[in-house]
Write a protein that holds these residues in place. Structure first.
Motif, PDB file in Angstrom:
ATOM      1  N   GLU A  56       0.840  -1.200   0.000  1.00  0.00           N
ATOM      2  CA  GLU A  56       0.000   0.000   0.000  1.00  0.00           C
ATOM      3  C   GLU A  56       0.879   1.255   0.000  1.00  0.00           C
ATOM      4  O   GLU A  56       0.585   2.232  -0.692  1.00  0.00           O
ATOM      5  CB  GLU A  56      -0.919  -0.024   1.225  1.00  0.00           C
ATOM      6  CG  GLU A  56      -1.953   1.084   1.200  1.00  0.00           C
ATOM      7  CD  GLU A  56      -2.960   0.974   2.329  1.00  0.00           C
ATOM      8  OE1 GLU A  56      -2.880  -0.002   3.118  1.00  0.00           O
ATOM      9  OE2 GLU A  56      -3.835   1.864   2.426  1.00  0.00           O
ATOM     10  N   LYS A  57       1.966   1.207   0.796  1.00  0.00           N
ATOM     11  CA  LYS A  57       2.943   2.318   0.786  1.00  0.00           C
ATOM     12  C   LYS A  57       3.505   2.499  -0.625  1.00  0.00           C
ATOM     13  O   LYS A  57       3.580   3.622  -1.145  1.00  0.00           O
ATOM     14  CB  LYS A  57       4.070   2.008   1.782  1.00  0.00           C
ATOM     15  CG  LYS A  57       5.252   2.981   1.753  1.00  0.00           C
ATOM     16  CD  LYS A  57       6.331   2.527   2.761  1.00  0.00           C
ATOM     17  CE  LYS A  57       7.647   3.296   2.598  1.00  0.00           C
ATOM     18  NZ  LYS A  57       7.504   4.741   2.846  1.00  0.00           N
ATOM     19  N   TYR A  58       3.840   1.379  -1.253  1.00  0.00           N
ATOM     20  CA  TYR A  58       4.435   1.437  -2.581  1.00  0.00           C
ATOM     21  C   TYR A  58       3.489   2.055  -3.612  1.00  0.00           C
ATOM     22  O   TYR A  58       3.869   2.975  -4.346  1.00  0.00           O
ATOM     23  CB  TYR A  58       4.841   0.025  -3.014  1.00  0.00           C
ATOM     24  CG  TYR A  58       5.387  -0.060  -4.417  1.00  0.00           C
ATOM     25  CD1 TYR A  58       6.727   0.227  -4.685  1.00  0.00           C
ATOM     26  CD2 TYR A  58       4.564  -0.417  -5.480  1.00  0.00           C
ATOM     27  CE1 TYR A  58       7.220   0.159  -5.986  1.00  0.00           C
ATOM     28  CE2 TYR A  58       5.044  -0.491  -6.771  1.00  0.00           C
ATOM     29  CZ  TYR A  58       6.382  -0.209  -7.020  1.00  0.00           C
ATOM     30  OH  TYR A  58       6.872  -0.266  -8.297  1.00  0.00           O
ATOM     31  N   THR A  77       0.849   3.908  -3.131  1.00  0.00           N
ATOM     32  CA  THR A  77       0.521   5.306  -2.793  1.00  0.00           C
ATOM     33  C   THR A  77       1.612   6.250  -3.291  1.00  0.00           C
ATOM     34  O   THR A  77       1.337   7.263  -3.944  1.00  0.00           O
ATOM     35  CB  THR A  77       0.360   5.459  -1.264  1.00  0.00           C
ATOM     36  OG1 THR A  77      -0.678   4.588  -0.806  1.00  0.00           O
ATOM     37  CG2 THR A  77       0.031   6.893  -0.890  1.00  0.00           C
ATOM     38  N   GLU A  78       2.850   5.908  -2.988  1.00  0.00           N
ATOM     39  CA  GLU A  78       3.957   6.781  -3.402  1.00  0.00           C
ATOM     40  C   GLU A  78       4.165   6.741  -4.915  1.00  0.00           C
ATOM     41  O   GLU A  78       4.469   7.755  -5.546  1.00  0.00           O
ATOM     42  CB  GLU A  78       5.242   6.386  -2.661  1.00  0.00           C
ATOM     43  CG  GLU A  78       5.108   6.624  -1.146  1.00  0.00           C
ATOM     44  CD  GLU A  78       6.278   6.062  -0.328  1.00  0.00           C
ATOM     45  OE1 GLU A  78       7.171   5.417  -0.917  1.00  0.00           O
ATOM     46  OE2 GLU A  78       6.271   6.246   0.907  1.00  0.00           O
TER      47      GLU A  78
END
Lengths: 274, 274, 274, 274
Positions: A207-209, A211-212
């Motif tokens: 999810e971090k990946y 999103t960024e």
């Protein structure tokens, strides 16, 4: 089984006095289980919504509706969407028509792994095959895939101190081609050009990946169709395409939309346009 | 209200390096209340699903999405579907584009009285207006109405000792014309050619009437599109038409379907086809 | 008009031998134009999808379907959704039934001004009224509004170096109450509790505002239903509610969903639950 | 694959200050390919639309959305709808919840042979399984099938000199039971009680047969739900049922509708009602 000894009249075969040809007549919204031959993974079971039509000459009162399903029954267990001509010619012959038309809409599933953790999940893509055979037995086929992607608004990113609105978008790519192109190829092309790809399973590192990644790759609806156009123009197998992107804006209840259509050979007949 | 003193950058107006024109870009699936001018009855309040697009030259990065709704706001309270050019030219100018496109889909209601008792009831017809203005300010408009009728199968009637299967059918008539045609005119034309008309209120004498009338006027899906074609061919105001009938067969879960399309002037551009 | 002199038999009124009561019988999916009395702005023209049912005693073979539309015709031009009892009792009496049921679904439009520039635009909210009258003439009404909002994911914001995925979400609030509550009141309540509100027109200063506001107010789907629950619990006019949020995730093709339902009086009968 | 060495915060696991339990939270509208074990014919590949929820205690801020799809992945290739408890308990444990909910909607196909000629064709039935497990690991399952049939109006037949209007109708039967009931059993029950059955292939002798059969077996919407009620009441395996018939009237654009619901044990909890 009940015996029927007296032959029943065949009204459809009787003469029609109006002198009017019918462009297309047949059946639609038939849901049918089919097995499709696919790249690598072997055949895929799916459920198609089917339309089957033929042209009808002015001399006949009606077509024979039951024959459409009979023809489909003979092909549905091993349908190769890259060799749809066999089915079309069968329709044309069985219905004694000058041209025949087939439309298949079906969800197609691929396993996608989350971008960081590699967690597997299935994602579905709505696909469509639209095909026709004419009087001279020429086959014409148009393929389409609808691919979900994330798009992030470049304007929102630029003007805001932080954050950027983003949304689920559906990109539909329609094409005609001179040689077989796997659905997977076009799906992967579209997915690679969104602000971020979409998955069914995402763990926190994933999810971090995404999103960024989306924040680093903002795209207007105009960017989506232009980037895909650039890629498809360069593919010599493709002779005609239409690409649409529909963005389900998170800040509105209406959608943003863009479309580019190009006919490389200037030969796509209007009646066939999807 | 928050003060904004620093001008925000206008990304959409910036140059685009890809050199790709966009066929259509704008908004869609906007639900909006509109007031339509209509025959006899004065204006009708309805709710339109709206699509508004412009072409976008290769030199610009994006269009200005908010302007579409602003333009619509100025016209929605007195929209004349026979003079849609005013709105289209306004869009084209406000968005600084070479061409503009508008699609309105809306339910349109008419009071219909039951055929024997005269009991009143409202019936709705799904309508569509699709219009464009090009570089030279030429306006092109395509109208469509979808009309429900009863159709009764001639084959079923002929081969059966009694009874005949019948069903709800939806006939869609699309047309382009040289002078204004009321939606009501085309609705009444289609209704007059079904096996029987459809109503929202029917008392017993009415039900007897429509049952017997339908049995006396059996129609294949082919008959529906041929009879309407004969009528529309004879109407000199109409330059292009497409008529479709979709019968929700009571004996199947799929539908029977027929389509006839004719371009009297051989001048309807493909990109505009509905 | 055709004369009908011989009375037609009334099958519906004949006796039924099976001894089985019918819970609900009537009509549904009727689209009808209605005029609703509303707060401040005077009456609003809209289009309702209508269902009307009655209970049917075991002694009768059928109900009289045409009477439902006849009753609706008498009320549709001045329908007060806060006094739906008049219509219900009329149905019950006209259909000679022990109980009557009415469901209205309709889009309701409000003008909303953009948060910074004040630009006006119309936004639609899907609304529903579900009502019944029982044997003792007691009226029970359940209202519902579906409100679009932006939601921004708190987890995505927290774990990402920059950005946060966000999406269009639809919050549906159902309630029963002891005194009239304007639809507008509940719409405004829900809108105030999203990550950001949704508008049909946003200029650049507005877009900056909603982008940053959403980033400053992240909300899980769980937060949406909890925050609304806290507000609705505190409203003594409301005796029962169900709140649902469905988030059209920009990173998936499936939706996130949460629901809280509470019956403050523990008196909401199962058969009535929406 | 990207390395993630710093543990990311788990917001969902953090404490929530509002003290509000959530009835249901999870995912919905997930399309997934599943393989169902079925009577006689071996497993059937179909595509399910899936909803998966758990209850969420007031002490937690959020649930873990990705786990729902992970659990589904482990079961989707051999899903037995008569032993859905295994999947439910897995959900409950994996999400660390007090209760879990599952809804599957899927088209189910059966081969049906035409009544006279025996021509084969596939017909689809929309099915639904709705299940929950509670704190004490009790499983509750509700099944539903939607079955298309032809219905022919008894009133129209009686009052008309000839003919009778008829239409496609959709009967939905929901049930809870004490022992496994094949979907096929309930489908066959409903099909046997219409005015006539529906097929995908009918040759002329078949069409004559179904036309006359329907005329010989007229049924009001009330008759449909009463006849099915009589049959289901007599089936001791069934503890609760709801039967609905929706007739797509060929003489109207609205539908006729009837519903009977009975709880033989008076024990069906409101929150579970489908």
């Amino acid at each position: 089984m009940i015996e029927t000894t007296v032959p029943l009249p065949d009204m459809q075969n009787s003469a029609d006095p109006r002198g009017i040809d019918i462009t297309k007549v047949g059946i639609r919204r038939l849901k049918y289980p089919v097995v499709l031959g696919m790249r690598g993974n072997g055949p895929q079971h799916t459920i198609a919504t089917v339309a089957m039509y033929v042209s009808l000459d002015r001399s006949f009162k009606g077509t024979h509706m039951s024959r459409f399903v009979e023809v489909l029954n003979e092909h549905r267990r091993e349908l190769d969407i890259h060799d749809i001509g066999t089915l079309l010619r069968h329709m044309k012959q069985r219905l004694e028509a000058q041209s025949a038309y087939l439309e298949l809409e079906f969800p197609y599933f691929l396993e996608k792994r989350a971008p960081v953790t590699g967690q597997p999940g299935m994602l579905h893509y709505d696909c469509r095959v639209k095909a026709e055979v004419d009087l001279d037995d020429r086959i014409r086929i148009c393929y389409a895939v609808t691919v979900p992607v994330t798009t992030l608004c470049p304007c929102s990113k630029k003007i805001s101190a932080y954050g950027a609105h983003n949304q689920r978008s559906f990109v539909t790519l329609n094409w005609q081609c001179t040689e077989s192109i796997w659905l997977e190829e076009m799906i992967e092309l579209v997915e690679s050009l969104g602000s971020a790809q979409i998955y069914s399973v995402l763990k926190r590192p994933d999810e971090k990946y995404v999103t960024e990644y989306a924040y680093d790759h903002p795209k207007f609806v105009e960017d989506m169709v232009r980037d895909i156009t650039a890629a498809v123009r360069a593919d010599d197998r493709i002779t005609w395409f239409r690409v649409e992107s529909e963005n389900e804006e998170s800040i509105h209840t209406h959608n943003a939309y863009a479309l580019i259509e190009e006919d490389k050979l200037a030969g796509c007949p209007a009646a066939f346009l999807p």
